[in-house]
Write a protein that holds these residues in place. Structure first.
Motif, PDB file in Angstrom:
ATOM      1  N   ASP A  13     -73.267  82.407  41.442  1.00 13.22           N
ATOM      2  CA  ASP A  13     -74.237  82.012  40.415  1.00 13.22           C
ATOM      3  C   ASP A  13     -75.551  82.770  40.661  1.00 13.22           C
ATOM      4  O   ASP A  13     -75.760  83.351  41.731  1.00 13.22           O
ATOM      5  CB  ASP A  13     -74.463  80.493  40.485  1.00 13.22           C
ATOM      6  N   ASP A  19     -89.417  80.184  39.902  1.00 10.92           N
ATOM      7  CA  ASP A  19     -89.824  78.911  39.284  1.00 10.92           C
ATOM      8  C   ASP A  19     -88.637  78.025  38.914  1.00 10.92           C
ATOM      9  O   ASP A  19     -88.826  76.842  38.618  1.00 10.92           O
ATOM     10  CB  ASP A  19     -90.628  79.174  37.999  1.00 10.92           C
ATOM     11  N   ASP A  20     -87.448  78.587  38.867  1.00 12.80           N
ATOM     12  CA  ASP A  20     -86.267  77.831  38.414  1.00 12.80           C
ATOM     13  C   ASP A  20     -85.369  77.342  39.543  1.00 12.80           C
ATOM     14  O   ASP A  20     -84.274  76.816  39.294  1.00 12.80           O
ATOM     15  CB  ASP A  20     -85.426  78.692  37.452  1.00 12.80           C
ATOM     16  N   LYS A  22     -83.679  75.013  41.960  1.00 10.01           N
ATOM     17  CA  LYS A  22     -83.490  73.560  42.057  1.00 10.01           C
ATOM     18  C   LYS A  22     -82.673  73.266  43.309  1.00 10.01           C
ATOM     19  O   LYS A  22     -81.622  73.886  43.519  1.00 10.01           O
ATOM     20  CB  LYS A  22     -82.771  73.036  40.802  1.00 10.01           C
ATOM     21  N   LYS A  25     -78.917  72.969  43.385  1.00 10.07           N
ATOM     22  CA  LYS A  25     -78.134  74.175  43.082  1.00 10.07           C
ATOM     23  C   LYS A  25     -77.869  75.032  44.320  1.00 10.07           C
ATOM     24  O   LYS A  25     -76.947  75.847  44.320  1.00 10.07           O
ATOM     25  CB  LYS A  25     -78.891  75.030  42.057  1.00 10.07           C
ATOM     26  N   GLU A 159     -91.054  84.603  35.566  1.00 12.43           N
ATOM     27  CA  GLU A 159     -90.188  85.053  34.467  1.00 12.43           C
ATOM     28  C   GLU A 159     -88.992  85.846  34.995  1.00 12.43           C
ATOM     29  O   GLU A 159     -89.077  86.487  36.042  1.00 12.43           O
ATOM     30  CB  GLU A 159     -90.980  85.976  33.521  1.00 12.43           C
ATOM     31  N   PHE A 160     -87.936  85.835  34.232  1.00  8.71           N
ATOM     32  CA  PHE A 160     -86.767  86.707  34.436  1.00  8.71           C
ATOM     33  C   PHE A 160     -87.236  88.159  34.563  1.00  8.71           C
ATOM     34  O   PHE A 160     -88.070  88.623  33.800  1.00  8.71           O
ATOM     35  CB  PHE A 160     -85.886  86.560  33.194  1.00  8.71           C
ATOM     36  N   SER A 161     -86.687  88.876  35.529  1.00  8.94           N
ATOM     37  CA  SER A 161     -87.098  90.269  35.739  1.00  8.94           C
ATOM     38  C   SER A 161     -85.868  91.170  35.799  1.00  8.94           C
ATOM     39  O   SER A 161     -84.941  90.920  36.586  1.00  8.94           O
ATOM     40  CB  SER A 161     -87.909  90.358  37.041  1.00  8.94           C
ATOM     41  N   ILE A 186     -74.090  83.575  33.647  1.00  5.75           N
ATOM     42  CA  ILE A 186     -75.232  84.444  33.975  1.00  5.75           C
ATOM     43  C   ILE A 186     -74.800  85.520  34.982  1.00  5.75           C
ATOM     44  O   ILE A 186     -75.249  86.671  34.899  1.00  5.75           O
ATOM     45  CB  ILE A 186     -76.446  83.612  34.486  1.00  5.75           C
TER      46      ILE A 186
END
Lengths: 243, 243
Positions: A13, A19-20, A22, A25, A159-161, A186
């Motif tokens: 994964d 920032d995401d 968790k 996870k 942000e996604f990079s 993803i």
């Protein structure tokens, strides 16, 4: 093809930004933190060149406090807005961390995205430091650890990079040549992007952070960070220090 | 090429799952919610076929309470685990929402991912309902509204979902033919995936949710939801109801 215990599929994964993250996870998983432009490329280079350890910290004040309150001699490295921090020994350019300059020393490091991502992964079983320059070695280490893996992209300012996502795709490509795996949506997408851009430059050029670094004229850094598998070690973060 | 006020670039961003919606990201923006398999395809079809309005709710109990406490006659639609809910009039198949069955009626709807995403977007300036079947119309409406846009993918159980991401890429493709735009890294990636898979099926087949629906034998639904631009209206959510 290495066979996993009980022929279980390894789950792969990706978390797309610091920032995401968790806790549920990453718990009991192998985590790989990627900030290929440039924090995890710096760390991998420094450790490979004999650096005793890298202590990631979130703030410049925290870095200064460690240096002030200890008898040991530390080197200071990192960036704010991609530039060297005043009073620090090194910037965030991996090319500064040569054997001559870093061997036998301990580095205290703070960067905008990478160090935050590393510290955010506490709770994982193992926290590996990955980049394009040590991707194949990282895949081998993941297989040795024999757990499901979450690739944590530091991203850029939450942000996604694209750069970290492409690097994730390459690590996944190395991994699925070694083990039977089950990819999340993803992870499939990241691998697809990599397979269509194996030269890296054809897609990384779209990354907003790539443009930032290009504007600053750091082309030698970009070239270095985009080169695959020139380093064969995988740093690991444990108990506050990367070795 | 429609020219935006003051020749400003329209910013295009994507949020990849209902769990990742942050109020500061959508405030004062045009939001498009996508759950192409199948909630937003259902809503678009129902409204196009004369449904008076769709009330999205989070739970079956909430849906039942609305029906119980009102004099108006409501129809109930939605799914749990992709299957029809006991006592409901419709499942989550867009093919059930024909003119004959839905014209002039109000629908109360609850689904696992889509209704959650729609309600999570309160705070945006406009909340549009998008899918593959009305993508071009959605792009036109976004241009009319003349604000920066965030495409919110419902995702699947809080995770990134390939189907919604691919649909986002198609809407972006329609948009950038109409306006000058500035894409975030995730928007660039979504558009790239679409441009390499304009037939949709060549990439959506990798979506875990696509596999779930295939296993349930809902092939006619899949075929319908993957067809571009067969509907020319764009439903909008406002004050608790989609019209």
């Amino acid at each position: 093809m290495v066979s996993l215990k009980e022929d279980k599929l390894m789950k792969i994964d990706i978390i797309v930004s610091a920032d995401d993250i968790k806790t549920e996870k990453i718990k009991d998983k192998t985590v790989v933190v990627i900030d290929m432009l440039r924090a995890t490329s710096v760390i991998t280079t420094a450790i490979s060149n004999g650096c005793k350890g890298v202590i990631p910290v979130l703030t410049v004040d925290e870095a200064a406090a460690i240096v002030r309150n200890s008898k040991e001699e530390f080197m200071l490295g990192g960036e704010r807005n991609a530039l060297k921090i005043e009073g620090f020994h090194y910037s965030n350019s991996p090319l500064e961390y040569t054997i001559e300059s870093i061997q036998g020393k301990t580095l205290v490091m703070t960067t905008t995205n990478g160090t935050k991502a590393i510290k955010g992964c506490v709770g994982a079983r193992n926290i590996l430091i990955g980049a394009m320059i040590n991707a194949k070695a990282t895949a081998n280490r993941i297989v040795d650890l024999n757990k499901d893996v979450v690739i944590v992209n530091a991203g850029t300012n939450g942000e996604f990079s694209i750069d970290d996502f492409l690097c994730s795709g390459y690590i996944i490509d190395c991994l699925i040549k070694l083990v039977k795996a089950q990819l999340t949506d993803i992870a499939v997408t990241s691998h697809y992007i990599y397979k269509n851009n194996e030269d890296i430059h054809s897609f990384i050029k779209y990354a907003s952070h790539y443009k930032t670094i290009t504007k600053l004229g750091l082309l030698a850094d970009l070239e270095y960070c985009c080169t695959k598998d020139i380093i064969n070690i995988v740093p690991e973060y444990k108990d506050g220090i990367i070795t």
